[in-house]
Design an enzyme around this catalytic site. Sequence first.
Site, PDB file in Angstrom:
ATOM      1  N   SER A 157       0.750  -1.217  -0.105  1.00 14.39           N
ATOM      2  CA  SER A 157      -0.104  -0.062   0.092  1.00 14.39           C
ATOM      3  C   SER A 157       0.823   1.278   0.076  1.00 14.39           C
ATOM      4  CB  SER A 157      -1.083   0.086   1.154  1.00 14.39           C
ATOM      5  OG  SER A 157      -0.144   0.295   2.441  1.00 14.39           O
ATOM      6  N   LYS A 158       0.311   2.392  -0.352  1.00 20.22           N
ATOM      7  CA  LYS A 158       0.938   3.520  -0.340  1.00 20.22           C
ATOM      8  C   LYS A 158       2.028   3.785   0.820  1.00 20.22           C
ATOM      9  CE  LYS A 158       1.142   7.517  -2.690  1.00 20.22           C
ATOM     10  NZ  LYS A 158       1.454   7.358  -3.987  1.00 20.22           N
ATOM     11  N   ARG A 159       1.456   3.382   2.149  1.00 21.08           N
ATOM     12  CA  ARG A 159       2.122   3.545   3.183  1.00 21.08           C
ATOM     13  C   ARG A 159       3.230   2.978   3.185  1.00 21.08           C
ATOM     14  NH1 ARG A 159       0.505   2.318   8.784  1.00 21.08           N
ATOM     15  NH2 ARG A 159      -1.086   0.887   8.039  1.00 21.08           N
TER      16      ARG A 159
ATOM     17  N   ASP B 203       3.524   5.924  -9.354  1.00 19.89           N
ATOM     18  CA  ASP B 203       4.697   6.120  -8.582  1.00 19.89           C
ATOM     19  C   ASP B 203       5.968   5.325  -9.124  1.00 19.89           C
ATOM     20  OD1 ASP B 203       3.369   7.304  -6.467  1.00 19.89           O
ATOM     21  OD2 ASP B 203       2.649   5.503  -5.698  1.00 19.89           O
TER      22      ASP B 203
END
Length: 488
Positions: A247-249, A257
């Site tokens: 995930s982005k985190r 990205d």
Amino acid sequence: MKVRTRFAPSPTGYLHIGGMRTALYAYLFAKQRGGDFILRLEDTDRERLVGDAAQKIYDSMKEAGLNYDEGPDVGGDYGPYIQSERRDIYLTYADKLIESGDAYYCFCTKERLDEMHASGATKYDKKCLGLPLEEAKKRVAAGEPYVIRQNVPTEGEYTFHDGVFGDVTVPYADLEDNVLIKSDGLPTYNFANVIDDHLMGITHVIRGVEYLSSTPKYDLLYRALGWEPPEYIHLQPIMRDAQHKLSKRYGAASYKDFINKGYLKDAIVNYIALLGWSPKDNTEKFNMQYMIDNFSVEGLSHSPSIFDEAKLRWLNGIYIKELSEEEFYQHALPFLERVDYLKGYDLKYLAGLLHSRCESFADVGPSECFEDMRKEDDLSVNLTEFLTAFDALTPDLFVNAKNKTDAAVAKQMLPDLIKLTEEHWDDLYPALENYAAEKGVKKGAVLWIYRIALTGATVTPGGATEMATLLGYDRALERLHKALSLLG
Ligand code: GLU
């Protein structure tokens, strides 16, 4: 029957790597069978919507070569392809289910549901199922807020077949009477997916494993409406590590990205394909046509895949090496231009020196230059760091045991090297070679001293004369003089 698959993202941001993998497999599955691949936007959760997310999804998919035959922006015979534009369709079928007793109006307030859960209930208690339909309809007509729930049997079990998981059996008691139509009149995923997949003629549903255990509920809806359920292929998740989903985190997680981090789209798509599928021959580098020809449900992984950026870098490096010099330069240029200390250099020449060493375009400078794409687990290396080394040049850098050089030898040689540079700038390499021969020293010794004096770096992408060319005549001479003065 023509195979039809779909990708059904919610437009909540950039296309996530996991979503792209689902889209890719659905695309490959359809294309291998001469079928259609459809894009549908699932935007009924109005609170999660992000303004330009739909456009970003269209762009990323097309850029990556996942060309859909039908979709919101390309049209098709089964539209609209945006769920919020299909509101009336869902309501029509919800009414049918209410009439047949497979769904019911529910007027329970949020307070009641909260109380129910607070007192330990894990699912809705079917209270409103007991209301006579006539009474429920009156309350609806009077404007009372309501939802429509699916009426799931409480006993028995259901078995369905999945392409990856085989036969899956779920007791009905595990399932809840989910909301099909929310109080805002829009359907939930639990309802819309069934209606849309059927009306859009979807033959094979390929989606994340999180929907596996709800599939019996969907099949109940298909059957209640007199429809045949599609075939299912549920995919294992992509993990960051054993505990965390990607995930982005935990670092870059969207296709964009990775583009921003300097990966090539073909390498990204190739790598994504490997996250949960492997071809029979275990090939790891392949293009879209190979994937279309070789994709198979049997090759899908039965366990979660771990995203390994080091492997993506390795693969990307192979793709980068296959670029022509010009292509490499064009891709690298936006990255090179963001590195301040490279201003004034011949970036095309520099790109030529970096090409064979680059595994991602972000390798052409320090990651700080690419701040918005920097993550704590950034794996990029800085291949132009050598251009910042000169200011820290010290005499001991001239020491090289193999070439038998040191500061004293450098001090002796440098005045000659300066002269050679002035006189033979256009033909430097043979001039240095001749010089070594005349002096009876190793060519390596001359080149070492020359390169250290020019750059202050013991490792450079390219040899001594390439460094001179890169620096240019004025800067090269200036540095040689500085190096000499440093030697006292
Ligand atoms: N909107 C759902 C998701 O993004 C679609 C799932 C499906 O493919 O049915 O997970």
